[in-house]
Design a protein around this motif. Structure first.
Motif, PDB file in Angstrom:
ATOM      1  N   GLY A 139       0.885  -1.305  -0.065  1.00  0.00           N
ATOM      2  CA  GLY A 139       0.050  -0.011  -0.001  1.00  0.00           C
ATOM      3  C   GLY A 139       0.756   1.324   0.172  1.00  0.00           C
ATOM      4  N   ALA A 140       0.431   2.134   0.504  1.00  0.00           N
ATOM      5  CA  ALA A 140       1.018   3.647   0.613  1.00  0.00           C
ATOM      6  C   ALA A 140       2.245   3.588   1.526  1.00  0.00           C
ATOM      7  N   VAL A 141       3.368   4.059   1.002  1.00  0.00           N
ATOM      8  CA  VAL A 141       4.544   4.036   1.571  1.00  0.00           C
ATOM      9  C   VAL A 141       5.287   5.468   1.693  1.00  0.00           C
ATOM     10  N   ASN A 142       5.462   5.900   2.742  1.00  0.00           N
ATOM     11  CA  ASN A 142       6.263   7.230   2.698  1.00  0.00           C
ATOM     12  C   ASN A 142       7.660   7.361   2.390  1.00  0.00           C
ATOM     13  N   LEU A 143       8.097   8.082   1.445  1.00  0.00           N
ATOM     14  CA  LEU A 143       9.666   7.937   0.971  1.00  0.00           C
ATOM     15  C   LEU A 143      10.543   8.868   1.894  1.00  0.00           C
ATOM     16  N   ALA A 144       9.925   9.558   2.914  1.00  0.00           N
ATOM     17  CA  ALA A 144      10.696  10.522   3.591  1.00  0.00           C
ATOM     18  C   ALA A 144      11.769   9.708   4.216  1.00  0.00           C
ATOM     19  N   PRO A 145      12.131   8.603   4.803  1.00  0.00           N
ATOM     20  CA  PRO A 145      13.109   8.171   5.250  1.00  0.00           C
ATOM     21  C   PRO A 145      14.218   7.408   4.219  1.00  0.00           C
ATOM     22  N   PHE A 146      13.853   7.345   2.914  1.00  0.00           N
ATOM     23  CA  PHE A 146      14.455   6.670   1.985  1.00  0.00           C
ATOM     24  C   PHE A 146      15.402   7.916   1.114  1.00  0.00           C
ATOM     25  N   ALA A 147      16.653   7.360   0.749  1.00  0.00           N
ATOM     26  CA  ALA A 147      17.159   8.120  -0.324  1.00  0.00           C
ATOM     27  C   ALA A 147      17.095   7.715  -1.694  1.00  0.00           C
ATOM     28  N   CYS A 148      16.373   8.393  -2.486  1.00  0.00           N
ATOM     29  CA  CYS A 148      16.074   7.795  -3.960  1.00  0.00           C
ATOM     30  C   CYS A 148      16.710   8.474  -4.726  1.00  0.00           C
ATOM     31  N   GLN A 149      16.939   7.750  -5.875  1.00  0.00           N
ATOM     32  CA  GLN A 149      17.614   8.141  -6.932  1.00  0.00           C
ATOM     33  C   GLN A 149      16.751   7.813  -8.257  1.00  0.00           C
ATOM     34  N   ASP A 150      16.505   8.905  -9.051  1.00  0.00           N
ATOM     35  CA  ASP A 150      15.935   8.652 -10.422  1.00  0.00           C
ATOM     36  C   ASP A 150      16.961   7.990 -11.421  1.00  0.00           C
ATOM     37  N   ILE A 151      16.506   6.859 -12.191  1.00  0.00           N
ATOM     38  CA  ILE A 151      17.316   6.111 -13.043  1.00  0.00           C
ATOM     39  C   ILE A 151      16.850   6.334 -14.523  1.00  0.00           C
ATOM     40  N   THR A 152      17.997   6.852 -15.400  1.00  0.00           N
ATOM     41  CA  THR A 152      17.546   7.457 -16.648  1.00  0.00           C
ATOM     42  C   THR A 152      18.206   6.477 -17.637  1.00  0.00           C
ATOM     43  N   ARG A 153      18.938   5.461 -17.108  1.00  0.00           N
ATOM     44  CA  ARG A 153      19.944   4.771 -18.210  1.00  0.00           C
ATOM     45  C   ARG A 153      19.299   3.367 -18.232  1.00  0.00           C
ATOM     46  N   SER A 154      18.117   3.009 -17.635  1.00  0.00           N
ATOM     47  CA  SER A 154      17.614   1.652 -17.741  1.00  0.00           C
ATOM     48  C   SER A 154      16.187   1.636 -18.276  1.00  0.00           C
ATOM     49  N   SER A 155      15.782   0.687 -19.209  1.00  0.00           N
ATOM     50  CA  SER A 155      14.398   0.954 -19.848  1.00  0.00           C
ATOM     51  C   SER A 155      13.489  -0.072 -18.855  1.00  0.00           C
ATOM     52  N   ILE A 156      13.942  -0.736 -17.801  1.00  0.00           N
ATOM     53  CA  ILE A 156      13.116  -1.422 -16.960  1.00  0.00           C
ATOM     54  C   ILE A 156      12.935  -0.575 -15.508  1.00  0.00           C
TER      55      ILE A 156
END
Length: 151
Positions: free
Chosen positions: A60-77
């Protein structure tokens, strides 16, 4: 009664209605210019990660505040990877769906982010089969993120 703007190069005439309309619009613009800095100041304090929540499969819904997120542009998956080093949880957006994995060592996360083919690495080393993967969240992994069980 028309009013001549006294410009010798043109013969443009303005009516009283035009002058009143122009004054009204000028007042509206001044009001907007007074409100704009207040609006911008309010937005300056907010960041997307403070309010970002994603819908993770089976969780279900998960808050991403505790996570370090990276957008990935080099993968098609894989399009985004979020990792919480304290809990060793990783949330991956692959093929437009969010999935969460538990007990993921930082070395595995680093290998995933640096793999020549992120999709192949993800399928072989993280996701596993449909029924069981090496980092599938199980009943013994029940951390609470934003008041909900994350795994």
């Amino acid at each position: 009664m028309p009013w001549n703007n006294q410009d010798s190069t043109s013969s443009v005439f303005f009516s009283c209605d035009d002058v009143i309309a122009q004054a009204y619009l000028s007042g509206r613009c001044q009001m907007m210019l007074r409100v704009l800095p207040i609006l911008l100041a309010g937005l300056a304090g907010a960041s997307w990660t403070d309010a970002e929540t994603v819908d993770v499969e089976t969780v279900g819904a998960v808050n991403l505040a505790p996570f370090a997120c990276q957008d990935i542009t080099r993968s098609s998956i894989v399009s985004r990877v979020c990792y919480d080093a304290a809990s060793r949880h990783m949330i991956v957006q692959a093929n437009m769906a969010w999935s969460q994995y538990c007990g993921v060592p930082e070395a595995v996360r680093d290998g995933f982010l640096n793999a020549p083919s992120m999709g192949q690495y993800y399928k072989a080393n993280i996701k596993g089969s449909e029924t069981a993967g090496p980092y599938q969240c199980r009943a013994q992994h029940t951390p609470v993120i934003s008041g909900r069980s994350a795994c």
